[in-house]
Design a protein around this motif. Sequence first.
Motif, short mmCIF file in Angstrom:
data_model
loop_
_atom_site.label_atom_id
_atom_site.label_comp_id
_atom_site.label_asym_id
_atom_site.label_seq_id
_atom_site.Cartn_x
_atom_site.Cartn_y
_atom_site.Cartn_z
N ASN A 1 20.79 2.95 27.38
CA ASN A 1 22.08 2.79 28.07
C ASN A 1 23.21 2.67 27.04
O ASN A 1 24.26 3.30 27.18
CB ASN A 1 22.04 1.56 28.97
CG ASN A 1 23.29 1.42 29.81
OD1 ASN A 1 23.74 2.39 30.40
ND2 ASN A 1 23.85 0.23 29.84
N GLY A 2 22.99 1.87 26.00
CA GLY A 2 23.99 1.71 24.95
C GLY A 2 24.27 3.01 24.22
O GLY A 2 25.42 3.35 23.92
N ILE A 3 23.23 3.77 23.94
CA ILE A 3 23.38 5.08 23.28
C ILE A 3 24.18 6.02 24.16
O ILE A 3 25.10 6.69 23.71
CB ILE A 3 21.99 5.70 22.95
CG1 ILE A 3 21.33 4.98 21.76
CG2 ILE A 3 22.11 7.18 22.66
CD1 ILE A 3 21.91 5.27 20.40
N SER A 4 23.82 6.08 25.45
CA SER A 4 24.50 7.04 26.34
C SER A 4 25.97 6.68 26.54
O SER A 4 26.79 7.56 26.77
CB SER A 4 23.77 7.13 27.69
OG SER A 4 23.91 5.92 28.41
N ASN A 5 26.31 5.39 26.41
CA ASN A 5 27.71 4.96 26.53
C ASN A 5 28.48 5.09 25.21
O ASN A 5 29.68 4.84 25.18
CB ASN A 5 27.80 3.53 27.05
CG ASN A 5 27.34 3.41 28.49
OD1 ASN A 5 27.46 4.36 29.26
ND2 ASN A 5 26.80 2.26 28.85
N GLY A 6 27.76 5.41 24.15
CA GLY A 6 28.42 5.55 22.84
C GLY A 6 28.74 4.23 22.16
O GLY A 6 29.56 4.17 21.25
N PHE A 7 28.05 3.16 22.60
CA PHE A 7 28.31 1.84 22.02
C PHE A 7 27.01 1.19 21.52
O PHE A 7 26.62 0.11 21.98
CB PHE A 7 29.00 0.91 23.04
CG PHE A 7 30.45 1.25 23.21
CD1 PHE A 7 31.40 0.72 22.34
CD2 PHE A 7 30.86 2.11 24.21
CE1 PHE A 7 32.74 1.05 22.48
CE2 PHE A 7 32.21 2.44 24.35
CZ PHE A 7 33.15 1.92 23.48
N ASN B 1 26.84 -5.07 20.48
CA ASN B 1 27.97 -5.95 20.19
C ASN B 1 28.43 -6.76 21.39
O ASN B 1 29.61 -6.83 21.70
CB ASN B 1 29.14 -5.17 19.59
CG ASN B 1 29.00 -5.05 18.09
OD1 ASN B 1 28.90 -6.04 17.39
ND2 ASN B 1 28.93 -3.83 17.62
N GLY B 2 27.50 -7.37 22.05
CA GLY B 2 27.84 -8.30 23.11
C GLY B 2 27.56 -9.71 22.63
O GLY B 2 27.86 -10.06 21.49
#
Length: 194
Positions: free
Chosen positions: A87-93, A115-116
Amino acid sequence: MIKKKILIAAMSFTALALAGCGNSQSNSQAKSSTSSSQSSVTAQQSSSSNNAQEQSSSTSTASESNLSPQQLGTLVALYQDPDWFKNGISNGFMYYGTEDGSGKDIAGYNYVTANGDPTSFIYFKQNGNDVTIKQVIPEGDESVAEASLHTKHISVSRLLSDYYVNQSQKNEVNGYADQLKPESQYQSDMENKN
């Protein structure tokens, strides 16, 4: 009469000498042939030994691997929390970095993070075939602030056998690893987002 005996003796001597040369040559050829076939066997054994060493060397390289921190981080994240990571990869974060030593338990560890809060950091450190993984994981009714850093170990060879065997898996892992951004880029990403 004496001349005749000397001549017969000389001829006999010559005949013996020639016969001796013939035996010597045939012995020398036999020795040469034996030596040659021994050399050939030795060369084959040496070649087999070298091939075995090369195979052993490539096997140990594969098991201990020469993975980049991004590749190893991807494998660790897929093992630890695949949905969160993808999910983080697909959102670019999704980012990677190395802990600078502010936390003594994780000093020198690499990490992947969205980075949460502290639970969004997966720390890992490779030592040969062993990878130590550390992550803050709340248990029961614990808040994130109350949660402690959990430690587990897994082998590089296990990660590779689970996620990096066929070409499709290798492409997937390498693709994710290429999309990980250095931690230093996080701030500019956040500014661009707003």
